[in-house]
Design a protein around this motif. Sequence first.
Motif, PDB file in Angstrom:
ATOM      1  N   GLU A  13     -24.829  13.336  85.173  1.00  0.00           N
ATOM      2  CA  GLU A  13     -24.850  13.269  86.630  1.00  0.00           C
ATOM      3  C   GLU A  13     -23.611  13.938  87.223  1.00  0.00           C
ATOM      4  O   GLU A  13     -22.728  14.393  86.512  1.00  0.00           O
ATOM      5  N   GLY A  14     -23.569  13.959  88.538  1.00  0.00           N
ATOM      6  CA  GLY A  14     -22.396  14.474  89.222  1.00  0.00           C
ATOM      7  C   GLY A  14     -22.390  15.988  89.348  1.00  0.00           C
ATOM      8  O   GLY A  14     -23.421  16.650  89.273  1.00  0.00           O
ATOM      9  N   ASN A  15     -21.195  16.519  89.531  1.00  0.00           N
ATOM     10  CA  ASN A  15     -20.991  17.945  89.756  1.00  0.00           C
ATOM     11  C   ASN A  15     -21.024  18.694  88.423  1.00  0.00           C
ATOM     12  O   ASN A  15     -20.078  18.622  87.640  1.00  0.00           O
ATOM     13  N   LYS A  16     -22.091  19.426  88.168  1.00  0.00           N
ATOM     14  CA  LYS A  16     -22.247  20.117  86.880  1.00  0.00           C
ATOM     15  C   LYS A  16     -21.192  21.201  86.669  1.00  0.00           C
ATOM     16  O   LYS A  16     -20.976  21.644  85.530  1.00  0.00           O
ATOM     17  N   ASP A  17     -20.539  21.633  87.741  1.00  0.00           N
ATOM     18  CA  ASP A  17     -19.493  22.643  87.609  1.00  0.00           C
ATOM     19  C   ASP A  17     -18.098  22.027  87.504  1.00  0.00           C
ATOM     20  O   ASP A  17     -17.108  22.754  87.353  1.00  0.00           O
ATOM     21  N   GLY A  18     -18.018  20.715  87.599  1.00  0.00           N
ATOM     22  CA  GLY A  18     -16.722  20.051  87.547  1.00  0.00           C
ATOM     23  C   GLY A  18     -16.299  19.726  86.127  1.00  0.00           C
ATOM     24  O   GLY A  18     -17.078  19.856  85.177  1.00  0.00           O
ATOM     25  N   PRO A  19     -15.058  19.284  85.939  1.00  0.00           N
ATOM     26  CA  PRO A  19     -14.592  18.876  84.616  1.00  0.00           C
ATOM     27  C   PRO A  19     -15.465  17.738  84.067  1.00  0.00           C
ATOM     28  O   PRO A  19     -15.733  16.765  84.785  1.00  0.00           O
ATOM     29  N   PRO A  20     -15.923  17.838  82.827  1.00  0.00           N
ATOM     30  CA  PRO A  20     -16.801  16.801  82.273  1.00  0.00           C
ATOM     31  C   PRO A  20     -16.028  15.537  81.867  1.00  0.00           C
ATOM     32  O   PRO A  20     -14.952  15.611  81.274  1.00  0.00           O
ATOM     33  N   ILE A  21     -16.616  14.397  82.193  1.00  0.00           N
ATOM     34  CA  ILE A  21     -16.102  13.094  81.784  1.00  0.00           C
ATOM     35  C   ILE A  21     -17.195  12.391  80.988  1.00  0.00           C
ATOM     36  O   ILE A  21     -18.328  12.267  81.448  1.00  0.00           O
ATOM     37  N   LEU A  22     -16.872  11.947  79.773  1.00  0.00           N
ATOM     38  CA  LEU A  22     -17.811  11.224  78.918  1.00  0.00           C
ATOM     39  C   LEU A  22     -17.449   9.746  78.952  1.00  0.00           C
ATOM     40  O   LEU A  22     -16.316   9.366  78.649  1.00  0.00           O
ATOM     41  N   LEU A  23     -18.405   8.900  79.316  1.00  0.00           N
ATOM     42  CA  LEU A  23     -18.159   7.478  79.566  1.00  0.00           C
ATOM     43  C   LEU A  23     -18.745   6.624  78.438  1.00  0.00           C
ATOM     44  O   LEU A  23     -19.951   6.683  78.168  1.00  0.00           O
ATOM     45  N   ILE A  24     -17.883   5.808  77.792  1.00  0.00           N
ATOM     46  CA  ILE A  24     -18.281   5.013  76.633  1.00  0.00           C
ATOM     47  C   ILE A  24     -18.101   3.528  76.952  1.00  0.00           C
ATOM     48  O   ILE A  24     -16.975   3.045  77.100  1.00  0.00           O
ATOM     49  N   HIS A  25     -19.195   2.795  77.062  1.00  0.00           N
ATOM     50  CA  HIS A  25     -19.132   1.372  77.417  1.00  0.00           C
ATOM     51  C   HIS A  25     -18.704   0.507  76.227  1.00  0.00           C
ATOM     52  O   HIS A  25     -18.594   0.986  75.090  1.00  0.00           O
ATOM     53  N   GLY A  26     -18.486  -0.777  76.490  1.00  0.00           N
ATOM     54  CA  GLY A  26     -18.049  -1.704  75.459  1.00  0.00           C
ATOM     55  C   GLY A  26     -19.188  -2.508  74.852  1.00  0.00           C
ATOM     56  O   GLY A  26     -20.367  -2.287  75.135  1.00  0.00           O
ATOM     57  N   SER A  27     -18.830  -3.476  74.012  1.00  0.00           N
ATOM     58  CA  SER A  27     -19.817  -4.319  73.341  1.00  0.00           C
ATOM     59  C   SER A  27     -20.630  -5.121  74.352  1.00  0.00           C
ATOM     60  O   SER A  27     -20.077  -5.666  75.320  1.00  0.00           O
ATOM     61  N   ASN A  28     -21.938  -5.209  74.094  1.00  0.00           N
ATOM     62  CA  ASN A  28     -22.866  -5.965  74.926  1.00  0.00           C
ATOM     63  C   ASN A  28     -22.908  -5.462  76.366  1.00  0.00           C
ATOM     64  O   ASN A  28     -23.343  -6.176  77.263  1.00  0.00           O
ATOM     65  N   SER A  29     -22.445  -4.249  76.562  1.00  0.00           N
ATOM     66  CA  SER A  29     -22.482  -3.646  77.889  1.00  0.00           C
ATOM     67  C   SER A  29     -23.561  -2.570  77.902  1.00  0.00           C
ATOM     68  O   SER A  29     -24.446  -2.547  77.040  1.00  0.00           O
ATOM     69  N   LEU A  30     -23.481  -1.641  78.854  1.00  0.00           N
ATOM     70  CA  LEU A  30     -24.505  -0.624  79.023  1.00  0.00           C
ATOM     71  C   LEU A  30     -23.958   0.453  79.937  1.00  0.00           C
ATOM     72  O   LEU A  30     -22.931   0.271  80.598  1.00  0.00           O
ATOM     73  N   LEU A  31     -24.630   1.585  79.971  1.00  0.00           N
ATOM     74  CA  LEU A  31     -24.062   2.702  80.740  1.00  0.00           C
ATOM     75  C   LEU A  31     -23.951   2.416  82.233  1.00  0.00           C
ATOM     76  O   LEU A  31     -23.164   3.035  82.943  1.00  0.00           O
TER      77      LEU A  31
END
Length: 323
Positions: A57-75
């Motif tokens: 999602e977000g700005n496809k031309d922007g700097p990429p951020i990869l988001l990693i959730h924790g245990s028993n969580s979700l994106l």
Amino acid sequence: MKKTIRIILLLLVVLGAAFFILRTPDTDRTEMIAKYGNEASRFLDDGHGGKIHYRDEGNKDGPPILLIHGSNSLLQTWEPLVVLLGDKYRMISLDLYGHGLTGPNPTGAYDAETNIATAVKILDAVGVDKAYWVGNSRGGWITWRAGLSVPDRTSGLVLIDASGAQIEQTGTPYLGARLAQSWIGQLLLPEITPRFLVKSSLEESFAQPERLTEELVDRYWELLRFPGNRQATLDRGKTPREPEKWGEVGTLKMPVLILWGEQDQVIPLAHARAFAAAIPESTLITYADAGHLPMEETPEQVARAIDNWIENVAAEAAAPNQG
């Protein structure tokens, strides 16, 4: 003797009845995908019979951020940051194996390297070479482990109340985690997961539990019961955490930002200081009004810190090329 047998049989009947009364069945896969997926949801075939749920999602031309959730969580734990940062950054999130709409790993593996390889598969799928990896709790552990394993895929690391520091001061796992570590939890949790257990665990993770909404509790509860996720939770808990890797954290070469809720009872603030002391030139920011999940409790502060930090990282990287 006959009386003893009758008592045992009666107890078995009572326990059996209690099991069926209290049992919380799995949710329906199709219904959950329809309810908790969105127009950005995609499912990547992992080559082993599983499908990894992710969003780009977000700005496809922007700097990429990869988001990693924790245990028993979700994106969805990252949705506030996606809203706040999406105009400027490309926001890539995924449900790790055993979480959210991804479901269990067909191979049964939940170790750090498997999770890192899964995240890299998502980067490959969306055509991103390097990203800023942002991880919370166990996702923070996966993030700094990725800095050791695949440094060429990381522009920088953001550790939000991350696990993995090997120090004497320990925290108090939330109620669900404590039960999962017991023999009774191992026996019952794959079939009996009352909503109040999930709500109580979330309340222990928030500095101000009144910020919890019933909708948020329902989401965690229903996706925990996504087919296979509960058993995966128990299997994941048996996976070795390789504490010896802590000795390598000081060798990280990329920029590192450490964000922490000062009221975190799960992974106390002392762990933030341990990371800051161990990682050369890292940056530490703490929040007085947040617990274990500051990206959900105080997303504006977290988004602002990440944005400012990436701006500084980019400026420092460009400086030698100026003039």
